[in-house]
Design an enzyme around this catalytic site. Structure first.
Site, PDB file in Angstrom:
ATOM      1  N   ALA A  63       0.874  -1.189   0.000  1.00 55.65           N
ATOM      2  CA  ALA A  63       0.000   0.000   0.000  1.00 55.65           C
ATOM      3  C   ALA A  63       0.900   1.224   0.000  1.00 55.65           C
ATOM      4  CB  ALA A  63      -0.872  -0.021   1.256  1.00 55.65           C
ATOM      5  N   GLY A 102       0.496  -5.182   0.509  1.00 58.66           N
ATOM      6  CA  GLY A 102      -0.628  -5.186  -0.426  1.00 58.66           C
ATOM      7  C   GLY A 102      -0.237  -5.748  -1.775  1.00 58.66           C
ATOM      8  N   GLU A 105      -0.640  -9.313  -1.475  1.00 69.20           N
ATOM      9  CA  GLU A 105      -2.083  -9.567  -1.340  1.00 69.20           C
ATOM     10  C   GLU A 105      -2.775  -9.502  -2.704  1.00 69.20           C
ATOM     11  OE1 GLU A 105      -2.442  -6.626   1.859  1.00 69.20           O
ATOM     12  OE2 GLU A 105      -3.348  -8.215   3.065  1.00 69.20           O
ATOM     13  N   GLU A 125       3.916  -5.956   7.076  1.00 70.28           N
ATOM     14  CA  GLU A 125       3.109  -4.932   7.743  1.00 70.28           C
ATOM     15  C   GLU A 125       3.438  -4.758   9.223  1.00 70.28           C
ATOM     16  OE1 GLU A 125       2.090  -6.998   5.446  1.00 70.28           O
ATOM     17  OE2 GLU A 125       0.531  -6.120   4.209  1.00 70.28           O
TER      18      GLU A 125
HETATM   19  N1  T1G Z   1       4.608   3.401   0.099  1.00 68.76           N
HETATM   20  C1  T1G Z   1       5.092   4.616  -0.245  1.00 68.76           C
HETATM   21  N2  T1G Z   1       6.394   4.861  -0.548  1.00 68.76           N
HETATM   22  C2  T1G Z   1       7.235   3.814  -0.485  1.00 68.76           C
HETATM   23  C3  T1G Z   1       6.814   2.512  -0.134  1.00 68.76           C
HETATM   24  C4  T1G Z   1       5.433   2.325   0.165  1.00 68.76           C
HETATM   25  N3  T1G Z   1       4.944   1.129   0.459  1.00 68.76           N
HETATM   26  N4  T1G Z   1       7.899   1.689  -0.154  1.00 68.76           N
HETATM   27  C5  T1G Z   1       8.942   2.445  -0.520  1.00 68.76           C
HETATM   28  N5  T1G Z   1       8.553   3.714  -0.708  1.00 68.76           N
HETATM   29  C6  T1G Z   1       9.405   4.824  -1.149  1.00 68.76           C
HETATM   30  C7  T1G Z   1      10.477   5.158  -0.124  1.00 68.76           C
HETATM   31  O1  T1G Z   1       9.957   6.027   0.853  1.00 68.76           O
HETATM   32  C8  T1G Z   1      11.513   5.805  -1.002  1.00 68.76           C
HETATM   33  O2  T1G Z   1      11.031   7.122  -1.290  1.00 68.76           O
HETATM   34  C9  T1G Z   1      11.422   5.019  -2.317  1.00 68.76           C
HETATM   35  O3  T1G Z   1      10.116   4.410  -2.312  1.00 68.76           O
HETATM   36  C10 T1G Z   1      12.472   3.940  -2.436  1.00 68.76           C
HETATM   37  O4  T1G Z   1      12.348   3.140  -1.243  1.00 68.76           O
HETATM   38  C11 T1G Z   1      -2.760  -3.181   2.613  1.00 68.76           C
HETATM   39  C12 T1G Z   1      -1.430  -1.943   4.599  1.00 68.76           C
HETATM   40  C13 T1G Z   1      10.268  -1.906  -1.455  1.00 68.76           C
HETATM   41  C14 T1G Z   1      12.120  -3.115  -0.277  1.00 68.76           C
HETATM   42  O5  T1G Z   1       6.265  -2.239   4.075  1.00 68.76           O
HETATM   43  O6  T1G Z   1      10.499  -2.260   2.178  1.00 68.76           O
HETATM   44  O7  T1G Z   1       0.810  -2.897   2.161  1.00 68.76           O
HETATM   45  O8  T1G Z   1      12.933   8.420  -0.293  1.00 68.76           O
HETATM   46  O9  T1G Z   1      14.651   3.669  -0.415  1.00 68.76           O
HETATM   47  O10 T1G Z   1      15.955   0.294  -0.505  1.00 68.76           O
HETATM   48  O11 T1G Z   1      -1.955  -4.990   3.839  1.00 68.76           O
HETATM   49  O12 T1G Z   1      11.077   0.427   0.058  1.00 68.76           O
HETATM   50  O13 T1G Z   1      12.926   7.877  -2.742  1.00 68.76           O
HETATM   51  O14 T1G Z   1      11.268   9.522  -1.805  1.00 68.76           O
HETATM   52  O15 T1G Z   1      13.272   1.798   0.605  1.00 68.76           O
HETATM   53  O16 T1G Z   1      15.213  -0.320  -2.884  1.00 68.76           O
HETATM   54  C15 T1G Z   1       3.770  -2.787   3.097  1.00 68.76           C
HETATM   55  C16 T1G Z   1       8.055  -0.904   2.312  1.00 68.76           C
HETATM   56  C17 T1G Z   1       3.046  -1.495   3.179  1.00 68.76           C
HETATM   57  C18 T1G Z   1       7.329  -2.188   1.953  1.00 68.76           C
HETATM   58  C19 T1G Z   1      12.585  -1.075  -1.654  1.00 68.76           C
HETATM   59  N6  T1G Z   1       4.978  -2.648   2.315  1.00 68.76           N
HETATM   60  N7  T1G Z   1       9.134  -0.633   1.376  1.00 68.76           N
HETATM   61  O17 T1G Z   1      13.751  -0.791  -0.905  1.00 68.76           O
HETATM   62  O18 T1G Z   1      14.192   1.568  -1.731  1.00 68.76           O
HETATM   63  S1  T1G Z   1       1.609  -1.613   4.206  1.00 68.76           S
HETATM   64  C20 T1G Z   1       6.152  -2.347   2.880  1.00 68.76           C
HETATM   65  C21 T1G Z   1      10.310  -1.334   1.434  1.00 68.76           C
HETATM   66  C22 T1G Z   1       0.561  -2.585   3.296  1.00 68.76           C
HETATM   67  C23 T1G Z   1      -1.524  -3.880   3.085  1.00 68.76           C
HETATM   68  C24 T1G Z   1      -0.678  -3.062   3.992  1.00 68.76           C
HETATM   69  C25 T1G Z   1      11.382  -0.861   0.506  1.00 68.76           C
HETATM   70  C26 T1G Z   1      11.567  -1.768  -0.723  1.00 68.76           C
HETATM   71  P1  T1G Z   1      12.098   8.326  -1.541  1.00 68.76           P
HETATM   72  P2  T1G Z   1      13.674   2.567  -0.585  1.00 68.76           P
HETATM   73  P3  T1G Z   1      14.874   0.167  -1.526  1.00 68.76           P
END
Ligand code: T1G
Length: 697
Positions: A63, A102, A105, A125
């Protein structure tokens, strides 16, 4: 027409491609793009099967976290997923990069999943203080069984494509992924494979339905490490609904659990920490787009505890290392420690069995500083005295190649003075790793007065490449973390002279969520280190001195502030220590008073926050969130409290300033007077966060 999604048709195969950099997060636009294009593919009579894939470097990474806390925009993710799952044509998820949260999912709502060999699939999450809110806790257990589902959902770590294939989460490992998925799609049509919906298949739940201990044991194993956190336990309950309830009821309960966590203080703090970590990698004052220097080989000077740990961190990331010592014997010992560490990890299944040999092969042990000549980055981890550092950097200036970044791992010495020993101060900076360096995530990148911007960018990006969390700090005694820690240590010491006991102080700090209290930490590090330094400087600290005079140096001697049973590192309160404290206070004519836990907590935390305010005012840290990153990843600050500056804002700066002023007077300690910046923000009713820009504000 969607900006972030499109539908192509290759005769009977419809290919829906999402393209929303940087990580195809499920923003409202992406959700709408998926929905519209899947509906269009369903409506197109030529299309018999649908592939859902992503452009850029990764499948959907979850998400869009930046949307949390804002009014939800349609379409709801669950509506998108039911459109996919109820499609009359098979939908195949083509995964590359990371299918997370997500994103996974979405893939679970598809009828089949394929992935490239380097893909990772996970439901992280809980790391954001949440639980999967779009069916993940109900579909994943049906895909892989409850044990692996608990590990992935309650632990939050992703699995690789091979493990996913073995567990039945993906059908095949493919090239592409779109081309591989298209070939698989044609097979699905040719073999007339069914529209397989995970919601209709409880077969992998049968064992746990018959014997629920399979599930409860899996949960107990994972939640051992979840002290103080709410989300892992709520996520475990949600997986339990998959075992106990019909799918739709389970989905409903999952949603309730998700929404409850979404508005929780813990999740807000953990989402803040997520962005704070990424913000810290953006170096204030360095022109956007500044490129780092190439780093193909690293030289580490010193094969001791720190040098060896740092060398391991680089080898773990596949970066060749020249490890330099002054003599063969030290080199051999250092290499042996690394080999043993890797073998122990492999024995536990933490790394593949062949990893120790592969990683050792990346480390080229040498005697003599002249062997730094091929290194693009040199990190010195020798004895912590300025004289030794200056001598080493003087020689590095001779032997290192032009343009090599020269870093010191010093934990507090002045990098400007070290840089002045070279003809290239622009290449010199600090990379302060935390012990054990192969485990601890934080790396304080110390920016000296003449450090060049591209040298800083090099250090920050290589730190991230070796899976460290960098935070850029300025030159001062203790930089950010240790400078703040010193204030806590000072108050901890004073509390013993006022009547508290080590175990009472440590209990308050560990109850707050820190992994260890100040006195247990002192026993771990060794009390003799501080004792020697106090003697060199003619400083007394009667209780700590008395302990050392009695040979109580801490864990290394089995006794310090605590006593330790043979072979155990568990600190046990020691009546002899209470007696020693009483005798010392009697000699000083001091009387013990009852000290409340509330006072202890305030005197442990508020002086650190006060020092943080001074650090910000001096520009030693550019953002309050950088200070939080230092404490989250260098000292084990509980992630669900966001970091000291974030927590201070939640307590209220006015209250903190008032309490500091009270203790300054009460204990006659002017160092506790509120710092000017703290007082200013308190008087204006502002927060530390008001000083920052960016997503971590
Ligand atoms: N939403 C918004 N921005 C995100 C994002 C996300 N999920 N993930 C990464 N970014 C942005 C981050 O802030 C950065 O921005 C850029 O992307 C590069 O990220 C419904 C509710 C995917 C492994 O927890 O683990 O889904 O600084 O520097 O090292 O059930 O990002 O460039 O402006 O980390 O290559 C669940 C979180 C969400 C994954 C990539 N998902 N992200 O790592 O790059 S909750 C997560 C990561 C959810 C559902 C629930 C990592 C990555 P900027 P980065 P990276």
């Amino acid at each position: 027409m969607s900006e972030v999604a499109k539908l192509d048709r290759h005769d009977i195969v419809g290919i829906v491609t999402i393209d929303s950099p940087p990580v195809n997060a499920l923003s409202a636009a992406v959700r709408g793009g998926i929905l519209d294009n899947v509906k269009a593919a369903i409506a197109d009579p030529e299309i018999k099967v649908i592939v859902l894939t992503c452009g850029g470097r990764t499948f959907i990474a979850g998400a869009d976290i930046t949307e949390f806390g804002k009014p939800p925009k349609p379409p709801a993710l669950n509506d998108v997923l039911s459109t996919i799952e109820n499609s009359p044509k098979p939908v195949i998820a083509a995964i590359h990069g990371t299918a997370l949260g997500g994103g996974l999912e979405v893939a679970l709502a598809c009828h089949y999943r394929v992935a490239t060999k380097d893909a990772k699939l996970g439901l992280p999450e809980v790391k954001l203080g949440l639980l999967p809110g779009a069916g993940g806790t109900q579909r994943l257990p049906r895909a892989v069984g409850p044990e692996l589902a608990v590990k992935m959902i309650v632990g939050g770590d992703p699995i690789g494509a091979a493990e996913a294939h073995k567990a039945g989460l993906i059908e095949e490992i493919v090239e592409g992924p779109a081309s591989g998925a298209e070939a698989f799609a044609r097979k699905v049509v040719a073999e007339n494979r069914p529209l397989r919906k995970l919601r209709d298949d409880d077969s992998k739940l049968a064992a746990a339905k018959a014997d629920r201990s399979i599930f409860t044991n899996a949960v107990a194993a994972i939640t051992k490490k979840s002290r103080g956190l709410e989300a892992p336990f709520a996520a475990a309950d949600a997986v339990g609904y998959a075992i106990d309830l019909p799918f739709d009821e389970g989905l409903k309960r999952e949603r309730e659990g998700f929404l409850k966590l979404l508005t929780s203080d813990q999740s807000k703090a953990q989402r803040y920490a997520f962005f704070a970590e990424r913000e810290a990698a953006k170096i204030a004052g360095v022109p956007e787009g500044t490129k780092g220097r190439k780093v193909d080989r690293v030289a580490i000077i010193g094969a001791g505890t720190m040098g060896g740990g740092i060398a391991m961190s680089f080898a773990n990331a596949g970066i060749p290392v020249t490890l330099i010592e002054t003599a063969e014997e030290q080199l051999k010992r250092g290499m042996g420690v690394m080999q043993k560490n890797w073998e122990a990890t492999a024995a536990r299944g933490g790394i593949p069995a062949d990893a120790p040999a592969k990683r050792m092969a990346l480390i080229d042990g040498k005697v003599g500083l002249e062997h730094v000549k091929d290194a693009d980055l040199v990190i010195e981890a020798v004895f912590e005295t300025m004289a030794v550092k200056k001598e080493v950097f003087g020689k590095l200036d001779q032997y290192a190649k032009p343009g090599a970044v020269l870093a010191s791992n010093t934990s507090y010495l002045n990098i400007d003075a070290i840089a002045a020993e070279t003809s290239r101060p622009q290449d010199v900076l600090g990379m302060h790793f935390f012990s054990p360096a192969n485990v601890m995530k934080l790396c304080e990148i110390v920016r000296a007065e003449k450090t060049a911007p591209d040298a800083l960018v090099t250090a920050v990006s290589i730190a991230r490449k070796i899976a460290k969390v960098p935070a850029v700090v300025g030159v001062c005694d203790g930089f950010v973390g240790n400078r703040m820690l010193a204030q806590r240590g000072k108050q901890a010491e004073k509390l013993l002279f006022e009547g508290a006991l080590p175990q009472q102080v440590d209990a308050v700090v560990t109850k707050f969520g820190m992994p260890m209290g100040p006195f247990a930490m002192g026993d771990l590090a060794g009390l003799d280190i501080g004792w020697r330094s106090r003697k060199d400087r003619g400083i007394k600290s009667e209780i700590a001195d008395a302990l050392c005079e009695a040979g109580r140096f801490g864990q290394k001697t089995g006794k310090g502030y605590y006593k330790y049973e043979a072979g155990s590192r568990a600190p046990l309160p020691d009546p002899d220590v209470e007696k020693l404290i009483d005798e010392t206070l009697a000699k000083l004519g001091l009387k013990r008073r009852a000290v409340s836990d509330e006072e202890i907590l305030e005197r442990m935390m508020y002086p650190m926050i006060n020092e943080g305010a001074k650090i910000l005012a001096e520009g030693i840290a550019a953002r309050p969130s950088d200070i939080d990153v230092v404490w989250l990843y260098g000292y084990g600050w509980p992630i669900y409290r966001g970091g000291p500056m974030y927590w201070a804002d939640s307590v209220g700066l006015k209250h903190i300033a008032e309490r500091l002023a009270f203790y300054a007077k009460e204990t006659n300690d002017p160092s506790l007077e509120p710092a000017p910046l703290l007082k200013k923000l308190a008087d204006e009713g502002k927060t530390f966060a008001s000083l920052a820009q960016g997503k971590a504000a």
